[in-house]
Structure formats: C-alpha cells, structure tokens
Design an enzyme around this catalytic site. Sequence first.
Site, PDB file in Angstrom:
ATOM      1  N   CYS A  40       0.859  -1.200   0.000  1.00 43.78           N
ATOM      2  CA  CYS A  40       0.000   0.000   0.000  1.00 43.78           C
ATOM      3  C   CYS A  40       0.889   1.243   0.000  1.00 43.78           C
ATOM      4  CB  CYS A  40      -0.880  -0.024   1.251  1.00 43.78           C
ATOM      5  SG  CYS A  40      -1.886   1.454   1.488  1.00 43.78           S
ATOM      6  N   SER A  42       0.698   3.838   1.756  1.00 40.57           N
ATOM      7  CA  SER A  42       0.960   4.441   3.078  1.00 40.57           C
ATOM      8  C   SER A  42       2.338   4.031   3.612  1.00 40.57           C
ATOM      9  CB  SER A  42      -0.133   4.054   4.069  1.00 40.57           C
ATOM     10  OG  SER A  42      -1.370   4.576   3.643  1.00 40.57           O
ATOM     11  N   HIS A  45       4.774   6.234   2.005  1.00 31.82           N
ATOM     12  CA  HIS A  45       4.780   7.558   2.646  1.00 31.82           C
ATOM     13  C   HIS A  45       5.680   7.550   3.883  1.00 31.82           C
ATOM     14  CE1 HIS A  45       1.819   9.440   0.174  1.00 31.82           C
ATOM     15  NE2 HIS A  45       0.767   8.831   0.659  1.00 31.82           N
ATOM     16  N   HIS A  61       1.083  -2.924   6.709  1.00 33.30           N
ATOM     17  CA  HIS A  61      -0.138  -2.829   7.522  1.00 33.30           C
ATOM     18  C   HIS A  61      -1.298  -3.546   6.858  1.00 33.30           C
ATOM     19  CE1 HIS A  61      -0.293   0.390   4.618  1.00 33.30           C
ATOM     20  NE2 HIS A  61      -1.609   0.354   4.740  1.00 33.30           N
ATOM     21  N   CYS A 168      -6.732  -3.353   3.980  1.00 37.15           N
ATOM     22  CA  CYS A 168      -6.516  -1.901   3.859  1.00 37.15           C
ATOM     23  C   CYS A 168      -7.165  -1.362   2.594  1.00 37.15           C
ATOM     24  CB  CYS A 168      -5.047  -1.502   3.916  1.00 37.15           C
ATOM     25  SG  CYS A 168      -4.923   0.322   3.825  1.00 37.15           S
TER      26      CYS A 168
END
Length: 367
Positions: A40, A42, A45, A61, A168
């Site tokens: 993902c 994220s 990031h 995650h 997610c």
Amino acid sequence: MKAKAAILFEVGQKLEIREVEVEAPKFGEVLIKMAVGGVCHSDLHVMTGHLTAPVPAILGHEGSGVVAEVGPGVTSLKPGDHVIPMWRLSCGVCEYCSGSRPALCASGTQIRMTGRLLDGTTRFKFEGREIKHFAGVSSFSEYSVIPERAVLKIPNDFPLDKAALLGCGVITGVGAVFNAARVKPGSSVAVFGTGGVGVNVIQGAAIAGAEIIIAVDILPSKLEFAKRFGATHTINAKETKPVEAVRALTGGRGVDYSFEVIGLPETIRQAYDSLSKRGMAVAVGVAPMTTEVSVPIMSLVYEERILTGSVYGSSRPWIDIPMLINLYRAGKLKLDELLTRQYPFAQINEAYAALERGEVLRSVVTF
Ligand code: PAD
Ligand code: ZN
C-alpha cells in the site's frame, strides 16, 4: 523465535530484510504466521517521510496469515485460524467504538504513534535493539505479534492473497463510500487518484448504485483499470483541467460526492471544487503531515458543501469485512482484478519501486 522481516531503519532508506527475534505473545496477544503482505502507498509515505512513524520499524499494515500461537487470556482465536490483521486497534467500549467509528479509538492511535504494543514494549528485536511495530501490524515479517482485538478471523477456505487486500485497500476505499459519504443510488461521484485504494472507491460507488462515476488520474493505465472497476467517464488530469472537465460532464452542476485518494493539498482542493451544492468531498489520501488545505468560505456556507476525511474506511471491520467477503463471493466485488502482481518477500523493494512508477494497481509479497 527467529523470523525474516523488512525493516525501515531510517527515513529515506530502502527496506532491509534481516533476521529478527520475535518474542512469544503476551496476555491478549496472538502470534501470526504471515502468508501475504499487501503493498500500500501508506508504507511508501513512511519510507519517504511524508507520514511519520517511529523507526526502526517493521513496516506493512495490509496482510493475511494463520494464527500460530495465542497468548494467555485469548479466547476468540486458536492456532490454525486464518486471519486479517487490522491496522487500527480499537478498545470496543469508548465513545468512538460505541459510535461506529472504532478507527478513531485512542488505543489504535497510541500503538500507531509509539510503535509499541499497549504495554509500552515491542515484541521485535534486532541485534539486541528494539524494533518498532508499524500500526500494530508489521505484516512484512514472517511472524508478527498482534493484539487479539486487532485480529479478525476469516473463513479458512477464503484465498489468503485476496483476503490481504481487504485489510486496507478495499475496506478503505469501499468503506469511504459506504460509511463516510453514504453514496446514494443515482448520484454522481468523482474519484481523484485511481490507484489501489481509488479503484475501490470506484467499485464501492458502483455497488452503491451511483449513476455517474468519473475517474481522474494522470496515468492512462490507471484510467483503464478504473473503467474495469465501474468508472463511467475518465479524465486525464495531465491533459485536461480536471475540475472543468468534471463540471462539463455534469452539465455544469458538479458532483454529489468527490473522493481524493492521492494525498496532495492541490487535489483535495480540486475534489472540493468539483462539488455541486450540498456536495461532499472526502479526503482519503494521506498528505504530508504538516500540510493544510483551504477552501472558499462562500461555497462552504452558501452552497452547504462538506469537506471531510475518512480513515480506514470509517469502518466497523467486524461488520464490513464479512460483508466484503460476501460481496466477493456474490461476484460483485472485484478482488481478482485488483491483485495485479505477486512478488516473493525478498523482492519487497522492487514491489514498492513498481508502485512508485505507477506500474501496478495492487501487489502483494508472499512468504
Ligand atoms: P497508489 O500509488 O496506488 O495510487 C495513487 C494514484 O494517484 C496513482 O494512480 C497516481 O497515478 C495518482 N495520482 C498521482 N498524482 C495525481 C494527480 N496530481 N492527479 C490525479 N491523480 C494522481 O496509492 P494507494 O491507492 O495505495 O494509496 C492512495 C492514497 O491513500 C495514499 O496517500 C495512501 O497513503 C492513502 C491511504 N489512506 C488510507 C486511509 O485510511 N485514509 C488508507 C490507505 C491508504
Ligand atoms: Zn494501506
């Protein structure tokens, strides 16, 4: 026990696969043998520093796995159960948990901000040094210890690679539509950013019965994917001004709902500017933590527009994930089309490089 895990030692670096020491689960915790880790944006990031997280940490995650061992006091899970970790722990009793917004529970924020489990310690060590958990999940490890309340049992015959995506990308996108915006049948929707999460906003809007679904992206390949997930119109924001194009497609009126699934203040503003009177813009993308967005007060007040955000699909995972499983089994939720690539765990940095280049919609690493 020992396990191979992908560690982010410092922001700006690549993940390093190292053998870590994983402690046995303590009271109310579960040891999970990961099967699949989802790739993902994220996590990316965090690697680039847009999103701050305590390091060194084992990232990941999104994932799925099998319960290997349960700690004392665990009653809802047993070894052999197939599970999805949830990246927002919730206590189940606070005002947000009781009010259908468990992702806002303070216990999840505590784990996310400290990188440690609820007792203030971690279960991972590398060369004697503490390694942090990421979002309480750390799915980029062969084994991870996760609080029981952040582990959701799924049917053992459900494919684990597809299941990982639910944890997610799918719940975030579909949940933003069902729970945050509550998109109505016959309505119009614009989705800015149609990557792994954005296409789930699109399919959520299609399932909810939206009539017009406009996909906005800067990559033609992503717009092609968007059509397969239910977009009725596409806009390449590199070639056309997206706000004007959305207005043109809605007879000048603007859309009832818009979603920003990129993480940039400019595109959050574009999502807001594309709204009709009483329209709602939902920010899903994670922008660098200190950035702000401003909107004209005139349209906020005199047009009663709404700008809000959605974390973890504003979901109640115990209700929403079984629903998503049912929708997939009924042929209404596309998961096979979403999972565009699988990498062996050892190639995790390549998986992130491909995501960064925009080559994949959603990929996973397998252990
Ligand atoms: P992704 O990289 O798969 O998708 C991002 C998409 O945005 C890509 O298709 C890009 O081409 C497109 N894009 C980039 N710039 C622009 C632009 N200026 N205009 C239009 N399109 C553009 O990422 P993802 O789908 O995995 O994640 C998307 C965001 O959602 C990211 O910020 C991630 O951190 C966030 C996220 N939020 C939550 C939450 O709970 N709110 C959960 C999961 C992910
Ligand atoms: Zn995610």
